[in-house]
Write a protein that holds these residues in place. Structure first.
Motif: not given
Lengths: 250, 247
Positions: A85, A87, A90-92, A147, A150, B76-78, B80-82, B84
């Protein structure tokens, strides 16, 4: 692994509300195994919410859904082990390096999955030379590539990519297209959203245009153009996305 | 390496790369301890000092750091990231909050040791003091989840924390300045009151009883209050906590 004729994803009548706002009003989508399906739509049309529901990150308010034969809401961990996925946002973690982040990601994903070594993964998206730079210091395009890396970390059967080429320069975008084509040749199914119509026309086996929470048009590019008696995807997109709310709700 | 340890390690790396936060985290408890040593405090003041220090640490190091971390990681959307990943939810949350708990444990150890040195006294019931630390840390984390559930941005965290911080520190001071026989049943219900009582019993021993049994007996109602409040906060957080930055 899905077989050539089995669908990677089937959604029927998906609904989702943000309080009083109906974001999805009955979305129907099929993504066949090994195809690249593009979801188009204006800002706020419902693309990202659709992907959130397909990935099991939001519980649909109605309709039916199977992602790789599973219910993504109830079997979220089983689905995410087999789906890559990207997103929209940015989810970093800004303070880690790309190498540290991908190594962490490999530890956080299913131990039974086939993990692509972090170094190889960075090389595949053209970030090997930036592996030890903090993510906060990467450019927007480089973060987008990370991303994508990942999403590819577990060699997934299905990729769900929300605007994966947003912010990339033309050359890097072309490299990303080539990477996606290579994944398709190896049997990966891909669902992506984009605002670049030429990207959709170039890559899509089939596409759909979402408007006000519904699929307004879907099919191959030729089918869509023929049905609307138009010569370009931009014309179809313009016609669909300027439909009034009254017409769209019919 | 388990997913919890992997995430906790990453969070600690991120913390150590923020120099201001790291320097403050290490220097402040030492500075407070030195102040304590040079201030020539009266001998009987040790348990009150320990109560204040622990409540400040729970409010600022556990509650504030944990709430800020959760809200920032969501923005930071982290988070959500975790989610996933295939890591269990418990591992994600524990790993994310580990730095706050590590800091709290280290700072509390330094401060309590310096308090003992400064006042020439030692905790009479270290087991009860240990219980106060563990339950205080757990309560701080549970409050952080509830506060984070109702806080949309990092900028709003300091204001959002006011009710919980006030209940913690105010309740603790109230309990510490009230004679043991005159404590109302509801002072421990502030959370801070129960922690203060546990620290006081841990440092001075139970009122009218010298043994561990008496101390544990006196500690029991406060332990029960803290467990109940933590469970209540966790239940509210489980219903209201949001993983998505976007509505």
């Amino acid at each position: 692994m899905t077989t050539a004729h089995s669908p990677a994803l089937i959604a029927r009548g998906l609904r989702y509300d943000y309080g009083a706002f109906e974001a999805l009003r009955g979305i129907d989508i099929d993504v066949h195994a090994g195809e690249l399906f593009v979801l188009l739509g204006t800002n706020g049309a419902g693309k990202t919410t659709t992907l959130d529901v397909l990935e099991g990150r939001r519980q649909p308010g109605g309709g039916s859904l199977r992602t790789l034969g599973m219910d993504p809401w109830r079997q979220r961990r089983m689905v995410t082990a087999r789906v890559g996925i990207v997103l929209q946002e940015s989810a970093l973690p800004q303070e880690l390096t790309p190498l540290e982040f991908l190594q962490l990601w490999n530890r956080l994903t299913d131990a039974a999955a086939t993990h692509v070594p972090a170094d190889n993964n960075l090389a595949r998206v053209g970030l090997a030379h930036r592996r030890d730079v903090r993510i906060g210091r990467l450019s927007g395009g480089e973060r987008r590539k990370l991303e994508l890396a990942t999403a590819l970390a577990t060699d997934p059967e299905l990729l769900i990519l929300d605007e994966p080429t947003s912010g990339l320069d033309p050359e890097t975008r072309a490299d990303t297209w080539e990477l996606l084509r290579d994944l398709l040749r190896r049997g990966t199914s891909i669902l992506l959203t984009t605002h670049y119509l030429e990207e959709a026309a170039t890559l899509a086996d089939r596409l759909a245009i979402v408007h006000r929470g519904r699929v307004a048009v879907s099919g191959t590019l030729d089918e869509v153009l023929t049905a609307h008696r138009m010569t370009t995807l931009a014309d179809v997109f313009h016609q669909v996305s300027t439909t009034s709310p009254e017409e769209a709700s019919r | 390496m388990t997913t919890t340890v992997a995430l906790a390690r990453a969070e600690l790396i991120m913390l150590t790369r923020n120099r201001t936060a790291l320097v403050n985290a290490v220097l402040i408890p030492f500075a407070l301890g030195v102040l304590w040593i040079v201030s020539d405090s009266p001998t009987g003041f040790a348990s009150f000092g320990a109560v204040l220090q622990l409540l400040v640490l729970i409010a600022f190091t556990v509650l504030s750091v944990a709430t800020t971390t959760l809200v920032a990681r969501r923005q930071q959307h982290l988070l959500e990231r975790w989610r996933l990943s295939t890591a269990p939810i418990g591992s994600i949350l524990t790993g994310t909050l580990t730095p706050a708990l590590v800091l709290f444990t280290g700072q509390a150890t330094v401060l309590l040791a310096m308090t003992a040195y400064a006042t020439g006294s030692a905790p009479k019931q270290p087991l009860v003091l240990g219980i106060a630390l563990v339950l205080g840390g757990a309560f701080g984390c549970a409050l952080a989840f509830v506060t984070a559930a109702f806080t949309r941005t990092v900028e709003a965290v300091s204001v959002a924390l006011l009710p919980a911080s006030t209940a913690l520190i105010g309740g603790g001071i109230w309990a510490s300045t009230t004679a043991p026989g005159e404590l109302s049943w509801w002072i421990p219900a502030t959370g801070g009151g129960a922690i203060a009582q546990l620290v006081r019993i841990g440092w001075d021993g139970a009122h009218g009883s010298a043994g561990l049994g008496g101390a544990l007996g006196a500690a029991l109602p406060n332990v029960a209050w803290l467990l109940a409040l933590t469970a209540m906060a966790a239940a509210i957080a489980a219903r209201t906590f949001r993983w998505h930055a976007r509505g």
